[in-house]
Design a protein around this motif. Structure first.
Motif, short mmCIF file in Angstrom:
data_model
loop_
_atom_site.label_atom_id
_atom_site.label_comp_id
_atom_site.label_asym_id
_atom_site.label_seq_id
_atom_site.Cartn_x
_atom_site.Cartn_y
_atom_site.Cartn_z
N TYR A 190 0.99 -1.16 0.10
CA TYR A 190 -0.12 0.18 -0.02
C TYR A 190 0.57 1.24 0.01
N GLN A 191 1.59 1.29 1.03
CA GLN A 191 2.72 2.26 0.82
C GLN A 191 3.59 2.83 -0.52
N LYS A 192 3.69 1.64 -1.35
CA LYS A 192 4.68 1.76 -2.29
C LYS A 192 3.88 2.17 -3.41
N HIS A 193 2.52 1.65 -3.59
CA HIS A 193 1.61 1.73 -4.83
C HIS A 193 0.58 2.68 -4.64
N ALA A 194 -0.01 3.12 -3.44
CA ALA A 194 -1.11 4.18 -3.69
C ALA A 194 -0.85 5.55 -3.67
N ASP A 195 -1.90 6.07 -3.88
CA ASP A 195 -1.99 7.53 -3.98
C ASP A 195 -2.68 8.11 -2.51
N ILE A 196 -2.88 9.23 -2.51
CA ILE A 196 -3.65 9.58 -1.25
C ILE A 196 -4.99 9.10 -1.36
N GLU A 197 -5.16 7.91 -0.76
CA GLU A 197 -6.47 7.26 -0.80
C GLU A 197 -6.52 5.96 0.34
N ARG A 198 -7.53 5.85 0.48
CA ARG A 198 -7.73 4.68 1.65
C ARG A 198 -7.56 3.35 0.86
N ILE A 199 -7.39 2.14 1.62
CA ILE A 199 -6.98 0.86 0.83
C ILE A 199 -8.13 0.58 -0.06
N GLY A 200 -9.27 0.75 0.58
CA GLY A 200 -10.65 0.37 -0.29
C GLY A 200 -10.61 1.03 -1.62
N GLN A 201 -10.15 2.39 -1.55
CA GLN A 201 -10.17 3.22 -2.78
C GLN A 201 -8.97 2.77 -3.80
N PHE A 202 -7.88 2.21 -2.98
CA PHE A 202 -6.91 1.87 -4.19
C PHE A 202 -7.25 0.61 -4.47
N ILE A 203 -8.03 -0.25 -3.90
CA ILE A 203 -8.54 -1.69 -4.46
C ILE A 203 -9.34 -1.54 -5.60
N GLU A 204 -10.17 -0.34 -5.42
CA GLU A 204 -11.22 -0.17 -6.38
C GLU A 204 -10.41 0.32 -7.65
N ARG A 205 -9.23 1.04 -7.62
CA ARG A 205 -8.78 1.44 -8.65
C ARG A 205 -7.83 0.65 -9.48
N ILE A 206 -7.26 -0.33 -8.80
CA ILE A 206 -6.36 -1.22 -9.34
C ILE A 206 -7.25 -2.66 -9.52
N GLY A 207 -8.12 -2.81 -8.89
CA GLY A 207 -8.89 -4.18 -8.95
C GLY A 207 -8.29 -5.15 -7.76
N PHE A 208 -9.44 -5.78 -7.20
CA PHE A 208 -9.11 -6.70 -5.99
C PHE A 208 -8.18 -7.84 -6.74
N GLU A 209 -8.52 -8.49 -7.62
CA GLU A 209 -7.71 -9.35 -8.40
C GLU A 209 -6.19 -9.22 -8.25
N LYS A 210 -6.05 -7.84 -8.98
CA LYS A 210 -4.40 -7.60 -8.81
C LYS A 210 -3.90 -7.42 -7.44
N SER A 224 3.73 -12.63 -9.22
CA SER A 224 2.27 -12.49 -9.43
C SER A 224 2.34 -12.57 -11.27
N ALA A 225 1.12 -13.13 -11.69
CA ALA A 225 0.98 -13.27 -13.08
C ALA A 225 -0.18 -12.42 -13.44
N VAL A 226 -0.86 -11.49 -12.69
CA VAL A 226 -1.66 -10.51 -13.18
C VAL A 226 -0.96 -9.22 -13.39
N THR A 227 -1.38 -8.63 -14.52
CA THR A 227 -0.82 -7.59 -15.29
C THR A 227 -1.43 -6.32 -14.68
N GLU A 228 -0.70 -5.06 -14.75
CA GLU A 228 -1.31 -3.93 -14.02
C GLU A 228 -2.22 -3.49 -15.21
N PRO A 229 -3.64 -3.22 -14.38
CA PRO A 229 -4.89 -2.77 -14.95
C PRO A 229 -4.58 -1.20 -15.84
N LYS A 230 -5.41 -0.99 -16.72
CA LYS A 230 -5.26 0.37 -17.23
C LYS A 230 -6.15 1.45 -16.70
#
Length: 322
Positions: A190-210, A224-230
């Motif tokens: 979360y620290q490495k990849h998130a914006d100024i957003e709660r974890i739930g908002q971060f998950i909604e943005r990148i997708g729970f699968e990823k 991980s075999a899941v690619t970065e979402p667009k």
């Protein structure tokens, strides 16, 4: 400037009152410490309030008394980053509850020790429940842990506030050590990849699968075999396409001036260089639930700030206006 270790509570007839909330891990407090709370509250004309985060707030205080109050309590001010791990809510678990299935106090206090007040992209709340009754509300916490007969189930992305979200179950049946290790992986990801957003908002943005694939790949030592979402990119003049669970309810886009109606979270997403400006005005908690729908004018009113002065300072760092 805010008094050290205090929060502005109310402005009435131009007079400001403040509150302090000393840290009480798990809500446990010794009688002699409670007596200090009582004595200090009486002396300085405050009111004691039990909070939802298992702490005791003393509110209705004057700015000039704050430093003396901390000294008389014999405590250091409860300082931390504006966006940090705010609380770890813990149920009684097997130590005190007949329904407990796991030792929530042991796990919760260890999580508190490791993470409380640690800087994060946004505010973080944790909940540790010793059984599926979830008295610590684990499923509406950014990271929630629930005890079962088989071990600990870990949930991510829960929140209340203006955009409530139930957490997603990430994994189940972990032992004590693996639960701590997984939470550490979640925090670092979360620290490495998130914006100024709660974890739930971060998950909604990148997708729970990823999110799940990346975190569990690290947990199991795999790739991980899941690619970065667009994700829609914002460029000068381009309209930002809202994403589910996104931070903003506003319509601000790059190149627009900041106005009294601009939403706080909208501003910091489009113009992150405004963050130090907000903080210089004492508005540090930029990831709080209110920021997702609160206009600058309302925030200025609540914090007792001069709106034209704040807008001028914000627009000074906006590229289109320089």
């Amino acid at each position: 400037m805010l008094p050290k270790g205090a929060n502005l509570q109310k402005i009435r007839d131009g007079k400001r009152t403040y509150a302090i909330t000393p840290h009480l891990p798990g809500g446990f407090i010794k009688p002699e410490v409670m007596q200090k709370y009582v004595d200090v509250t009486k002396k300085y004309g405050g009111t004691m309030k039990l909070t939802s985060a298992q702490r005791i707030m003393i509110t209705g205080l004057k700015a000039e008394d704050i430093e003396d109050i901390w000294q008389e309590l014999g405590m250091q001010p409860a300082l931390g980053y504006a966006n940090c791990v705010r609380s770890v809510k813990i149920c009684p678990g097997i130590a005190f509850c007949k329904r407990g299935k796991q030792d929530s106090i042991k796990l919760g206090l260890e999580l508190d020790k490791r993470y409380i007040k640690k800087e994060m992209p946004s505010r973080i709340k944790l909940g540790v429940s010793g059984c599926p009754n979830s008295c610590s509300e684990a499923v509406i916490k950014d990271i929630g842990v629930i005890g079962t007969d088989d071990g600990w189930d870990v949930y991510v992305g829960g929140s209340a506030g203006s955009h409530p979200r139930l957490a997603d179950k990430l994994i189940e049946g972990l032992n004590y050590d693996d639960t701590l290790r997984l939470v550490d992986i979640i925090m670092l990801y979360y620290q490495k990849h998130a914006d100024i957003e709660r974890i739930g908002q971060f998950i909604e943005r990148i997708g729970f699968e990823k999110f799940k694939a990346d975190v569990l790949a690290e947990f199991y030592g795999q790739v991980s075999a899941v690619t970065e979402p667009k994700v829609p990119q914002s460029e000068a003049g381009e309209k930002i396409v809202p994403v589910p669970g996104g931070l903003t309810e506003g319509t601000l886009v790059f190149g627009d001036p900041i106005t009294a109606d601009s939403v706080i979270s909208d501003i910091i997403r489009v113009y992150p260089q405004t963050i130090p400006v907000f903080r210089s005005f004492g508005m540090g908690c930029l990831g709080c639930p209110s920021s997702t729908g609160e206009a600058v004018s309302k925030a200025a009113e609540i914090h007792g700030l001069d709106l034209p002065e704040l807008l001028a300072a914000l627009n000074k760092v906006v590229p289109a206006n320089n």
